[in-house]
Motif scaffolding. Structure first.
Motif, short mmCIF file in Angstrom:
data_model
loop_
_atom_site.label_atom_id
_atom_site.label_comp_id
_atom_site.label_asym_id
_atom_site.label_seq_id
_atom_site.Cartn_x
_atom_site.Cartn_y
_atom_site.Cartn_z
N ARG A 1 0.81 -1.21 0.00
CA ARG A 1 0.00 0.00 0.00
C ARG A 1 0.84 1.26 0.00
NH1 ARG A 1 -3.53 0.48 5.03
NH2 ARG A 1 -1.52 0.08 5.95
N ALA A 2 0.28 2.34 -0.53
CA ALA A 2 0.89 3.65 -0.37
C ALA A 2 0.94 3.99 1.12
CB ALA A 2 0.09 4.71 -1.11
N GLY A 3 2.04 4.57 1.56
CA GLY A 3 2.16 4.97 2.95
C GLY A 3 2.62 3.87 3.88
N GLU A 4 2.85 2.67 3.37
CA GLU A 4 3.32 1.56 4.22
C GLU A 4 4.70 1.91 4.78
OE1 GLU A 4 2.77 -2.02 6.12
OE2 GLU A 4 1.37 -1.18 4.65
N GLN A 5 4.86 1.83 6.09
CA GLN A 5 6.11 2.18 6.76
C GLN A 5 6.69 0.96 7.47
OE1 GLN A 5 7.44 5.34 6.56
NE2 GLN A 5 5.71 5.88 5.24
N ALA A 6 8.00 1.02 7.73
CA ALA A 6 8.65 -0.09 8.43
C ALA A 6 7.99 -0.35 9.78
CB ALA A 6 10.14 0.20 8.60
N ALA A 7 7.64 0.72 10.47
CA ALA A 7 7.04 0.55 11.80
C ALA A 7 5.69 -0.15 11.74
CB ALA A 7 6.89 1.92 12.48
N ASP A 8 5.00 -0.05 10.59
CA ASP A 8 3.70 -0.69 10.47
C ASP A 8 3.78 -2.21 10.56
OD1 ASP A 8 2.57 1.80 10.09
OD2 ASP A 8 2.69 1.69 7.91
N GLU A 9 4.98 -2.77 10.34
CA GLU A 9 5.15 -4.21 10.38
C GLU A 9 5.35 -4.74 11.79
OE1 GLU A 9 8.60 -4.38 7.89
OE2 GLU A 9 7.41 -4.84 6.12
N HIS A 10 5.47 -3.84 12.76
CA HIS A 10 5.88 -4.23 14.11
C HIS A 10 4.78 -4.03 15.13
CE1 HIS A 10 10.23 -4.70 13.10
NE2 HIS A 10 9.87 -3.90 12.12
N GLU A 11 4.91 -4.74 16.24
CA GLU A 11 3.98 -4.60 17.35
C GLU A 11 4.14 -3.22 17.99
OE1 GLU A 11 1.72 -6.63 17.96
OE2 GLU A 11 2.33 -8.66 17.46
N MET A 12 3.18 -2.86 18.83
CA MET A 12 3.26 -1.58 19.53
C MET A 12 4.36 -1.58 20.58
SD MET A 12 0.81 0.28 18.23
CE MET A 12 -0.77 0.15 17.39
N ASP A 13 5.00 -0.43 20.77
CA ASP A 13 5.96 -0.29 21.85
C ASP A 13 5.21 0.04 23.14
OD1 ASP A 13 5.29 2.39 21.81
OD2 ASP A 13 7.13 3.02 20.79
N PRO A 14 5.90 0.19 24.29
CA PRO A 14 5.20 0.46 25.55
C PRO A 14 4.35 1.72 25.52
CG PRO A 14 7.44 -0.28 25.99
CD PRO A 14 7.34 -0.10 24.51
N ALA A 15 4.67 2.65 24.61
CA ALA A 15 3.89 3.89 24.52
C ALA A 15 2.67 3.72 23.61
CB ALA A 15 4.77 5.02 23.99
N GLY A 16 2.48 2.51 23.07
CA GLY A 16 1.34 2.27 22.20
C GLY A 16 1.54 2.73 20.78
N VAL A 17 2.80 2.81 20.35
CA VAL A 17 3.12 3.27 19.00
C VAL A 17 3.89 2.17 18.28
CG1 VAL A 17 4.37 5.00 17.64
CG2 VAL A 17 3.22 5.66 19.78
N PRO A 18 3.54 1.88 17.00
CA PRO A 18 4.33 0.89 16.26
C PRO A 18 5.78 1.35 16.15
CG PRO A 18 2.30 1.41 15.10
CD PRO A 18 2.45 2.41 16.21
N SER A 19 6.70 0.45 16.37
CA SER A 19 8.12 0.81 16.36
C SER A 19 8.94 -0.31 15.76
CB SER A 19 8.60 1.09 17.80
OG SER A 19 10.00 1.19 17.84
N ALA A 20 9.93 0.07 14.92
CA ALA A 20 10.82 -0.93 14.32
C ALA A 20 11.70 -1.60 15.36
CB ALA A 20 11.68 -0.27 13.24
N ALA A 21 11.71 -1.07 16.60
CA ALA A 21 12.51 -1.67 17.66
C ALA A 21 11.78 -2.83 18.33
CB ALA A 21 12.87 -0.61 18.71
N THR A 22 10.49 -2.99 18.05
CA THR A 22 9.73 -4.08 18.64
C THR A 22 9.66 -5.26 17.67
OG1 THR A 22 7.65 -3.14 17.81
CG2 THR A 22 8.35 -2.47 20.01
#
Length: 301
Positions: free
Chosen positions: A138-159
């Protein structure tokens, strides 16, 4: 010569998202990345400009390819990136480019709201005919979208990665489809959800009207069939956490529902052609248009 991860690039947001996804996948696979541009895929508005001509076309093409390639090299220094311009009909050229690729990646416009994609004629042509797996992003697909939420409730590539979902028909469980899905989950060190749905036989309607519920014997049989298919793959991919779900209902709806929080959904397409030509199949067609995550279509016998 190693197979590449190849991406069709036209400079639009969906193709740039596809290029980013393809670079991440090339990094996971340890493969080179190839950007392919077909001049006919230039955005339509440019063709309407009075000063648009061959030289403008060439300069725009070179700039798009060079800027995209340079950006990918900076973000993914371990990935070898090459570019190529190819002339011809876009669908046919991209199908030919896919033959020497590990997979082909294309962009698709998101419809927003409830999710879903707008898949153009070129994308449909390629998905129906390519001999290698094709991934739609999709347009707008980001690396973070592939990952679970971090403790702050935000998708993150670190998770950790979200699950991979596989839509499977136990009546024809092709090994190439299973291998693609298990490999994708293994590379991402994430879980795999295998979904099998079937339509209730007409005879069930009478039983349901009388109130006894779904045909439990059929449900047990379908679940056992799914377990049998997955058993050797669980053994081969011991590090992949696998869950199998067999439920009565529309197979397409089952897959679409299961992939809402996934990083990738994998579906199959029969490679053989019928009297009417190449076909995608109703389940894969529905998933392509309604899933809100990248979709990998794997051709099989």
């Amino acid at each position: 010569m190693p197979r590449t991860v190849t991406v069709g690039l036209d400079g639009l947001p969906e193709s740039r998202a596809a290029a980013d996804w393809a670079a991440r996948e090339a990094d996971l696979l340890g493969r080179p990345l190839k950007l392919v541009h077909v001049p006919e895929t230039l955005p339509g508005p440019l063709h309407q400009l009075p000063f648009y001509g061959t030289e403008t076309h060439q300069r725009w093409t070179e700039r798009v390819l060079d800027e995209t390639a340079e950006g990918l090299r900076l973000r993914h220094p371990g990935v070898e990136v090459t570019v190529e311009q190819m002339d011809g009909r876009p669908g046919e050229v991209l199908c030919a480019a896919a033959q020497g690729a590990e997979l082909l990646v294309l962009g698709s416009r998101g419809l927003g709201g409830a999710g879903g994609w707008l898949l153009g004629s070129v994308g449909l042509f390629v998905v129906a005919r390519a001999e290698r797996p094709v991934v739609l992003v999709r347009a707008g697909e980001q690396a973070a979208d592939e990952h679970e939420m971090d403790p702050a409730g935000v998708p993150s590539a670190a998770t950790v990665f979200r699950p991979v979902v596989l839509g499977l028909d136990t009546a024809c469980p092709d090994e190439s489809l299973l291998a693609f899905a298990f490999g994708a989950a293994c590379r991402r060190a994430t879980s795999l959800r295998v979904v099998h749905g079937w339509e209730a036989p007409p005879s069930s309607a009478y039983g349901l009207a009388r109130g006894p519920g779904p045909d439990e014997a059929l449900a047990r049989s379908e679940t056992a069939a799914l377990d049998d298919v997955l058993r050797p793959w669980r053994q081969a991919f011991r590090r992949v956490e696998v869950s199998g779900r067999a439920r009565c209902g529309s197979p397409a709806a089952q897959v679409i529902g299961a992939c809402r929080d996934a990083c990738l959904v994998v579906v199959g397409r029969r490679a053989r052609r019928g009297p009417a030509g190449a076909r995608i199949g109703p389940v894969t067609h529905a998933v392509l248009h309604h899933a809100a995550v990248p979709v990998a279509v794997v051709p099989h016998c």
